[in-house]
Each structure stands twice: as structure tokens, then as C-alpha cells.
Design a protein around this motif. Sequence first.
Motif: not given
Length: 367
Positions: A103, A105, A148, A174-175, A177-179
Motif C-alpha cells: 500500500d 503512497e 481513493m 483497510n481500504l 476504513e480509509k475511505s
Amino acid sequence: MNNIAYICPITKVKLDYHAISNKINLDDSGFYYADKSPYVYPVINQTPIFFVFPTKITQSFFVRNSELIQKIKKGGICPDKSPEKGEASVQTTFTEQWTNLGDDELSFTYTHDDLIYLHKSVWLHDDPTITKKINVLNIGCGFGLEAMVLSDIFSNATIYAIDLNLSVVKAGKNLIEKSGSKVIPIAASLFHLPFGEDTFCHIHCQGVAHHTYSTQDAYKAISRHVNPKLGSIFFWVYAWEDSMGMPGFRGALIRMYWFLSHRLLRPILSRAPSSVRAFTIFTMAVPYHFLVSKRRGRLRDKWKFKNTMHGLRDMFTPQYAHQHRWNEVIGWLQESGFEMQVQKKHDFEKKFSQRMLGIGLFGKRVA
């Protein structure tokens, strides 16, 4: 938040969901099934897996949860169809490519802000209808970085992010939750999507379709899911003109690269054992990383060895990497009833100080 009903990609019937409470494996979230269909689709790490063919990850899920599956769906089976031509190889090589990157950046050479500008301004022309879209299908999401970006651009939409490669399963929870639950990760083939036709306000397919056995067949498979009234699509593929059509000495070097990659390395590496691919890419990356990392401008300090490995895998390991001419791809969108705008070449080159590549078309259906 998911606001679209999933359908079985084989039988086309609506699916129901059953959550798993007493988990043998903590990543096992639940499964989709239907009374009128024998097929059961696992949800692992909050990521539905809608492959129509068996894989190790789905078969292991069935072994772990066979008793519960038979209790809820008597006679339920793992999908047993065959993958499309070359899909097994494509799935393997892209899973390796994205899993080894992690993952990160960076997406090749772009930061998040770069990607916002590239997608919204260069590719989507700052279209005023963007904020009115309520759902978007992102084809080929990898670990979800592009999804994202799209969730920031399509601020009122849920992004359904699909990929054939299994890194999307690893990214799943994780994706989400992040979004803030704006991105829904899904493992599926673009040829067998778990959605009804005419479903999406926008479909975004960038750098993916040319890695299938037929780019045109891939386009047809996804474009039928665009809403027929006010839907839109962005479609980007490799351009013949960027390599075979380049004149002079530079063109000769580019054609030499394409010959080496497409006629020699790609056919060999896409079929080689994973260990052979890993060794070959690592050997190539050691000297190449020193050269390429010095050319990343403002990203120089962030560029890592794993980014170089990721780029080389993309260049040399997928089984397919078709090139197309502009008029050919324009014809596909015209036949589907789209009015088109081409990518903003001048804006891109002014912003990033590099030559724009590929065929990027933004198609809209107008009432």
C-alpha cells in the motif's frame, strides 16, 4: 456504503449475504449465495470474491467453512467455470506485482495530488456532472489508490473498486476504513461483473483492458454496465503511435524496447515460475533503479527500490499488453453511443513536463 445489489455473474440472479460470526479464520467475513443458484461467493477481509473459476483462496475458504455453507445453502458449491483466455496468468503476475509493492503512497510516478489533477482535469475535463454521480465502477484498482482518488473527485458517489488480482483482497478492510466506506473493494473479472447492465453513472477503466486477451471484448464487457441515459466512461489504453509510429532514432529505440519486451521477455516471464520472475526482475532492477530513481524530479526522495520493481513487473510480466490506434478506439465508443472528449495533452505536458502517452477518451451519454 453499498447501494447496489450484487448478482451471480454466472446465473444472473440476485444474491443474498450471510455473515460469519464464529470464525475459524478471522479474515472470513461471510459469503453471498442465492436460492436459485448453486454458486457461493466468499467475502474475505470484507472483500467479496466473484470469480467464476476456482482459485486457491476461494477453495480454502470453502474447506474452512463447508459446514456453515451447507447449513445456509444446501448443495452450495465453489464456482467451477474456466477463466477467460490468459486470465490465470494475468491474475498471477498482477497479484505478484501489486502485493510486492504494498500500500504505497506513489502510483508509478504520481502523488495523490498529481492523480487528482490527472483524473479530474486532464482526463475528465473538470466535468460539471461529476458531483451528481452516485456510483462509480473503478476497473483495475490494485491496492485502491486510484479508487481513493476517484472517491475524492466523485464526492457524492460510492466507488466500486474491482480487480482480478488478489491484492485487492489484502487491501479490503483497510481500504474501506480509509475511505469512510466510500470505496467498496471487489475481486472479480471485468468479463464477469457481479452487477446488472446499465448500473453505473460512471465507469473508469485506465490502463487495464489492454492486459486482457482482447481489448475490444473487454471494452464491450464493461461498457454495457454504463447507465444508458446520463452515464459516462473513461477508457485509456496503450497507443500504437507512441511506439510504432515514432519517427527517427528515438522511435527506433522505442521499437527495440517493444520487441524485447513483447516478443521475448513478456512471453517467457508470464509463463515462468514465480521464483524465476522474481529473480529476473530483481536482477534487472538493481542497475535500473540507480538510473530511474535519479529521473523522478520532485519524487526522487520518495522513490524506493520496490517502486522500481513494481514498474519493471508492469513492463515485462503481464501476458498481454496490446496497442491500439486512436481511430480504432474512438470507433468503439462511437458505436456505443458516447460523445467524446480526448485527454488534455497540452495541460498534462505543461503540468508534468513529460510527453503524454496512451489513448484517453472521456465518453458521455447525453439525454
